[in-house]
Design a protein around this motif. Structure first.
Motif, mmCIF file in Angstrom:
data_model
loop_
_atom_site.group_PDB
_atom_site.id
_atom_site.type_symbol
_atom_site.label_atom_id
_atom_site.label_comp_id
_atom_site.label_asym_id
_atom_site.label_seq_id
_atom_site.Cartn_x
_atom_site.Cartn_y
_atom_site.Cartn_z
ATOM 1 N N ILE A 121 -13.739 8.333 -5.642
ATOM 2 C CA ILE A 121 -12.746 7.257 -5.693
ATOM 3 C C ILE A 121 -13.105 6.243 -6.779
ATOM 4 N N ASP A 138 -3.626 8.937 8.072
ATOM 5 C CA ASP A 138 -3.960 9.256 6.684
ATOM 6 C C ASP A 138 -3.403 8.197 5.743
ATOM 7 N N THR A 144 2.644 15.334 0.593
ATOM 8 C CA THR A 144 1.373 15.705 1.218
ATOM 9 C C THR A 144 1.430 17.118 1.788
ATOM 10 N N ARG A 169 -5.533 5.115 6.133
ATOM 11 C CA ARG A 169 -6.820 5.330 5.463
ATOM 12 C C ARG A 169 -6.699 5.107 3.957
ATOM 13 N N THR A 170 -5.610 5.599 3.368
ATOM 14 C CA THR A 170 -5.400 5.421 1.932
ATOM 15 C C THR A 170 -5.163 3.955 1.585
ATOM 16 N N CYS A 171 -4.370 3.280 2.411
ATOM 17 C CA CYS A 171 -4.093 1.862 2.154
ATOM 18 C C CYS A 171 -5.365 1.025 2.226
ATOM 19 N N THR A 181 -12.235 7.132 7.852
ATOM 20 C CA THR A 181 -12.066 8.560 7.567
ATOM 21 C C THR A 181 -12.266 9.392 8.823
ATOM 22 N N ALA A 202 -7.633 1.674 -0.808
ATOM 23 C CA ALA A 202 -7.114 1.165 -2.080
ATOM 24 C C ALA A 202 -7.313 -0.334 -2.234
#
Length: 267
Positions: free
Chosen positions: A65, A168, A209, A171-173, A107, A176
């Motif tokens: 990342i 998911d 996705t 988790r991405t938010c 995660t 970031a």
């Protein structure tokens, strides 16, 4: 005499028939209990395996990342100096050794249910596919097995990704976020997105996705099952742990390559 003999047989068979009914009932109960145990074991094993694998590879995921963010905001000269060891040492020096696992709890919160549903759905889809008349006759065929693994794996991946997509997305938010902290945690992110964008906002980007997850998981299960069957047929006395690790590694490489290709095509 014949009538007496028939009556005697019927009299003897009557209690036996009555006694066989409880036995059949107990067998059905036992099969049902075994099925429930199998379901729980698949869910638990899948969840634990996913959580452990993500925990072991969390430092590499964090570095990946960071490299991606550098590629978006750094110039060419800075990127040429970047390396895994340089970035890892910088993170440890500035944030501490535990920072390599930053975000791992989020995660795991996603991976536990995802892996559980994935493994459970895969086993169930395999059973359903084997029940198809044409496939049931040719059950031991290598081509049919490969087809079952591929289709079952793809459907399992789609099912698991759809069932756990809100986690998911959260988790991405959370991953970031950099300097400005907008979401304070999983529950706050779920609540905020639902309030501002509606329930369907939690499934934003699901289609893209699934286009990547479906083929990726299908390839993963197909490669894993095929390699394991081939290995065990040639070397049946090898350690099952070693076989699973090697076959799992190759299946992971294959699925990641396919997923990356699909994502590149989408972009």
């Amino acid at each position: 005499m014949q009538t007496e003999a028939r009556v005697g047989v019927a009299a003897e068979g009557g209690p036996r028939a009555l006694n066989s009914e409880p036995k059949m009932h107990r067998q059905l109960q036992r099969q049902h209990q075994q099925s429930q145990i199998g379901t729980v074991s698949h869910l638990v094993a899948g969840g634990v395996a996913g959580a452990l694998s993500k925990t072991c590879t969390a430092p590499l995921a964090r570095l990946t990342i960071l490299f991606q963010l550098q590629g978006m905001h750094s110039d060419v000269a800075t990127l040429r100096k970047a390396s895994i060891w340089h970035e890892a040492s910088r993170v440890i020096r500035e944030e501490g050794f535990s920072a390599l696992w930053k975000g791992n709890l989020v995660t795991i919160a996603h991976r536990l249910p995802y892996s559980s549903v994935n493994f459970y759905a895969y086993e169930r889809y395999k059973q359903l596919l084997h029940m198809i008349p044409g496939l049931e006759i040719q059950r031991k065929s290598a081509g049919v097995d490969l087809l079952v693994h591929f289709v079952g794996g793809g459907l399992a991946g789609i099912t698991a990704a759809s069932a756990t997509y809100p986690l998911d997305l959260v988790r991405t938010c959370l991953a970031a976020q950099t300097n400005v902290i907008y979401y304070r945690g999983i529950h706050h992110a779920l609540k905020t997105i639902s309030r501002e964008e509606g329930v369907f906002g939690l499934y934003k980007g699901l289609g893209a996705t699934l286009l990547g997850v479906g083929p990726s998981i299908a390839i993963s299960f197909s490669v894993y099952e095929s390699l394991r069957s081939f290995w065990q047929s040639r070397r049946p006395h090898d350690s099952t742990v070693a076989v699973s690790l090697v076959c799992g590694s190759f299946s992971g490489i294959a699925s990641s390559t396919v997923k990356q290709g699909v994502l590149q095509a989408l972009h």
